[in-house]
Design a protein around this motif. Structure first.
Motif, short mmCIF file in Angstrom:
data_model
loop_
_atom_site.label_atom_id
_atom_site.label_comp_id
_atom_site.label_asym_id
_atom_site.label_seq_id
_atom_site.Cartn_x
_atom_site.Cartn_y
_atom_site.Cartn_z
N CYS A 1 33.69 64.44 67.56
CA CYS A 1 33.78 63.66 68.89
C CYS A 1 32.67 64.00 69.75
O CYS A 1 31.67 64.86 69.86
CB CYS A 1 34.75 64.46 69.39
N CYS B 1 37.94 59.29 68.57
CA CYS B 1 38.07 60.83 67.86
C CYS B 1 39.14 61.34 67.64
O CYS B 1 40.28 60.78 68.34
CB CYS B 1 37.59 61.46 69.51
N SER C 1 33.41 64.27 73.43
CA SER C 1 33.20 64.77 74.29
C SER C 1 33.78 66.08 74.38
O SER C 1 33.27 66.84 74.25
CB SER C 1 33.74 63.74 74.98
N CYS C 2 35.70 65.70 73.12
CA CYS C 2 35.79 67.46 72.60
C CYS C 2 34.66 68.53 71.22
O CYS C 2 35.27 69.98 71.81
CB CYS C 2 37.39 67.62 73.21
N CYS D 1 41.22 63.34 71.27
CA CYS D 1 40.88 62.84 72.43
C CYS D 1 40.57 61.09 72.58
O CYS D 1 40.19 61.14 73.83
CB CYS D 1 40.05 63.60 73.51
ZN ZN Z 1 37.82 64.58 71.23
#
Ligand code: ZN
Ligand code: APR
Length: 233
Positions: free
Chosen positions: A125, A145, A127-128, A148
């Motif tokens: 991912c 993802c 972002s996370c 998230c």
């Molecule tokens: Zn994520």
């Protein structure tokens, strides 16, 4: 020419490392990077496997990876992969360091392996940062993802990106202490794997290269079999 001295050396080896590149998968029908098959829609890997290309057009990059995932799923491990998998239980200590992301070494049965360039069936991912496996071709492109829902990317080391230093350390520590090193199917164009091999050799590892062509490492090795890996292995 497989002479008795080499057979004795291989049989008496205690700590054996194998470093592979795209060439070991050529006989499985997966095009190498710098060979003729390395093109897609007139792009080369160097144009697509970069963070800039992904930022510019994540959909195009996921389309390229989806195509490559399909090629990998349709391919199967060849005798070269199978012998490298058997080596794992044959030698007292063994580690496979591969530049390949095609998942053919795990499918052949290798578990003691370090995929220093990642694996085409793992996404990460943006972002996370969580990683997750993709068992088949992604239904939705670009991939979101699993946790998230943000944009995910292939968990692959792209040109210009840094390596996972933990993985590199594992590879380096093992190679430096290895007494036998097989270098199979790599042109040696990418610095880090070449560095790993040359350090192992200067620390006394006996290096056997298998590659129909010469590579940038050929001048460092003890033996070079200029044949295809499936055949020689
Ligand atoms: Zn994520
Ligand atoms: N058996 C053994 N070697 C082979 C075979 C075969 N049947 N067919 C081709 N080769 C050799 C070629 O002679 C060449 O030296 O495999 C090598 C493939 O070289 P590359 O295409 O440069 O692949 P590789 O060395 O793995 O590239 C390293 O560069 O593109 C990046 O991240 C990507 O992991 C890749 C890295």
């Amino acid at each position: 020419m497989i002479n008795q001295q080499l057979i004795t050396k291989i049989k008496s080896a205690k700590r054996v490392a194998v470093l592979t590149g795209a060439g070991i998968s050529a006989e499985s029908g997966i095009p190498t990077f710098r060979g003729a098959g390395g093109y897609w829609r007139n792009y080369r890997a160097e144009d697509l496997a970069t963070p800039e290309a992904f930022a510019r057009d994540p959909k195009l990059i996921w389309e390229w990876y989806a195509m490559r995932m399909q090629v990998c799923l349709d391919a199967k491990p060849n005798p070269g992969h199978e012998v490298v998998a058997k080596m794992e239980s044959y030698f007292p200590e063994f580690l496979l360091v591969t530049q390949n992301v095609d998942n053919l070494h795990p499918r052949a049965g290798n578990t003691k392996l370090v995929e220093i360039h990642g694996n085409i069936f793992t996404a990460r991912c943006t972002s996370c940062q969580k990683k997750f496996k993709m068992e088949s071709i992604p239904k939705q492109i670009p991939v979101q993802c699993n946790f998230c829902n943000s944009l995910a990317r292939p968990h692959i080391v792209w040109f210009g990106e840094s390596y996972d230093l933990k993985l590199l350390q594992i590879a380096r520590n093992f190679l430096l202490e290895s007494d036998l090193l097989f270098i199979i199917g790599t042109s040696g164009q990418v610095g880090v794997p070449v560095q790993l091999a040359s350090e192992a050799i200067s620390h006394g590892s006996y290096a056997i290269e298998i590659n129909p062509e010469n590579s940038t490492i050929s001048n460092l090795v003890n033996m070079h079999f200029a044949n295809s890996s499936g055949e020689i292995l």
